[in-house]
Scaffold this active site. Structure first.
Site, PDB file in Angstrom:
ATOM      1  N   PHE A   1     101.820  -8.175  42.663  1.00  0.00           N
ATOM      2  CA  PHE A   1     102.707  -7.295  43.676  1.00  0.00           C
ATOM      3  C   PHE A   1     102.291  -5.981  44.043  1.00  0.00           C
ATOM      4  O   PHE A   1     101.296  -5.729  43.431  1.00  0.00           O
ATOM      5  CB  PHE A   1     104.024  -7.429  43.096  1.00  0.00           C
ATOM      6  CG  PHE A   1     104.738  -8.700  42.684  1.00  0.00           C
ATOM      7  CD1 PHE A   1     105.443  -9.594  43.382  1.00  0.00           C
ATOM      8  CD2 PHE A   1     104.360  -9.112  41.299  1.00  0.00           C
ATOM      9  CE1 PHE A   1     105.896 -10.755  43.103  1.00  0.00           C
ATOM     10  CE2 PHE A   1     104.878 -10.372  40.809  1.00  0.00           C
ATOM     11  CZ  PHE A   1     105.475 -11.201  41.650  1.00  0.00           C
TER      12      PHE A   1
ATOM     13  N   HIS B   1     104.910  -7.337  34.924  1.00  0.00           N
ATOM     14  CA  HIS B   1     105.029  -7.489  33.676  1.00  0.00           C
ATOM     15  C   HIS B   1     105.451  -6.114  33.159  1.00  0.00           C
ATOM     16  O   HIS B   1     104.871  -5.047  32.784  1.00  0.00           O
ATOM     17  CB  HIS B   1     103.664  -7.843  32.956  1.00  0.00           C
ATOM     18  CG  HIS B   1     103.057  -9.119  33.486  1.00  0.00           C
ATOM     19  ND1 HIS B   1     101.776  -9.194  33.333  1.00  0.00           N
ATOM     20  CD2 HIS B   1     103.625  -9.854  33.926  1.00  0.00           C
ATOM     21  CE1 HIS B   1     101.412 -10.594  33.800  1.00  0.00           C
ATOM     22  NE2 HIS B   1     102.631 -10.972  34.461  1.00  0.00           N
TER      23      HIS B   1
END
Length: 277
Positions: free
Chosen positions: A51, A164
């Protein structure tokens, strides 16, 4: 020059976004092919997701519920948590198994309904422990930042965000400064070594530039311009609320790459100090 640095190149290789041995500059970049509808409708999404931290839209939580009849990998049933979100932009061209970042958390789309404007994802226990996507924090109607995964050759107007989350920080203060908003966040101590002034950090999935860092207080600050305030969830939160934090992954790879050298240098310094005493 647009040529990528060695550290940046090695990081992209480690992330699987560039093939080893390939240079990536203006003379070697492949031509961009137009995205066809058939490509968008591929049956399965790529297992690698990345992203940019540029939020595409703010969706809202439809429901977060524990499901008792969830089918497990071995064919049996068990319980688990599912999150349903109302959205529009990020489900355009969605595919089974595609990745959408929700408040900076990379999640797998289980099913979606473009007509109804909703999609559903599963939440693992680790996700609920480490992020603000859990029943204690998230309520129906709450706004959430949403971003689809980038194509490997797509424009990145933010920075490399994996989705994450490293941990949850706490908003310490929010102070208007002209038309901007100055925000101070207290981060878990384990994340602080990766936060540097003028470096990148993802806050609830938003790519932001760190302004100042106070390592003694475990805090850092950033500013939100007027436009950003209208398009992300952070200004809608209050002091004391939590925000998902993901430190810049390149710093982590650099630390890991230098770990062996650092240990040898430390051992050599200790040996020299012992000899001189």
């Amino acid at each position: 020059s647009c040529t990528m640095t060695a550290v940046g190149y090695l990081s992209l290789v480690a992330l699987g976004l560039v093939a080893p041995g390939r240079t990536w500059g203006p003379s070697s970049a492949p031509p961009r092919a137009p995205i066809s509808r058939s490509a968008i409708a591929a049956p399965r999404a790529s297992p690698r997701a990345m992203f940019s931290g540029i939020v595409e839209e703010m969706g809202s939580v439809d429901k977060l519920e524990e499901v008792s009849d969830m089918q497990l990998w071995d064919g049996t049933t068990g319980s688990g948590w599912e999150l349903t979100i109302s959205a529009s932009i990020v489900i355009e061209g969605a595919t089974e198994g595609c990745s959408i970042a929700v408040n900076g958390v990379c999640l797998t789309v289980m099913d979606w309904d473009e007509a109804a404007g909703k999609f559903r994802v599963g939440l693992a226990p680790e996700t609920m422990r480490r992020t603000n996507l859990n029943a204690e924090v998230l309520k129906s109607g709450d706004p959430v930042n949403l971003e689809r995964a980038l194509p490997a050759d797509g424009r990145n107007s933010g920075h490399f965000v994996q989705g994450h989350v490293d941990g949850v920080g706490e908003i310490v203060s929010m102070t208007p400064d002209g038309d901007s908003l100055w925000v101070v966040v207290r981060a878990p101590s384990a994340i602080m070594p990766y936060i540097v002034p003028k470096g990148f950090i993802a806050v609830d999935g938003t790519s932001l530039t760190v302004c100042d860092v106070d390592y003694s207080a475990n805090t850092f600050s950033f500013m939100l311009i007027g436009y950003t305030q209208q398009h992300v969830v952070i200004p809608q939160k209050t002091v004391g609320q939590g925000v998902n934090l993901e430190a810049d992954v390149i710093g982590k790879y650099v630390e890991r790459s230098l770990a062996g050298l650092t240990e040898r240098v430390r051992a050599l310094e200790e040996k020299l100090e012992a000899q001189s005493s």
